[in-house]
Scaffold this motif. Structure first.
Motif: not given
Length: 68
Positions: A35-36, A38, A40-41
């Motif tokens: 996620y990091w 990408k 996304e977070r």
């Protein structure tokens, strides 16, 4: 991909770490690393410092504030 995610991915690969190895060292899930990378977070400040230490860089570089 955002600058943080791109640099995180590049530095992780330069250090020859898999997402699983990095996740284990940070005590987080592999999915969270993904996620990091990408964008996304976002990670916490404490985790950002740990990442910089593990990847032999600075928080400023990870955040795109410097080019080295």
């Amino acid at each position: 991909m955002n600058i943080f995610g791109k640099r995180l991915n590049e530095l992780r690969q330069e250090e020859k770490l898999t997402r699983a190895e990095l996740a284990k060292r940070l005590n987080v899930s592999v999915r969270l690393i993904s996620y990091w990378e990408k964008g996304e977070r976002e990670c916490s400040f404490d985790t950002l410092i740990q990442l910089a230490d593990l990847l032999n860089t600075t928080t400023d570089y990870l955040l795109g504030r410097t080019e080295y």
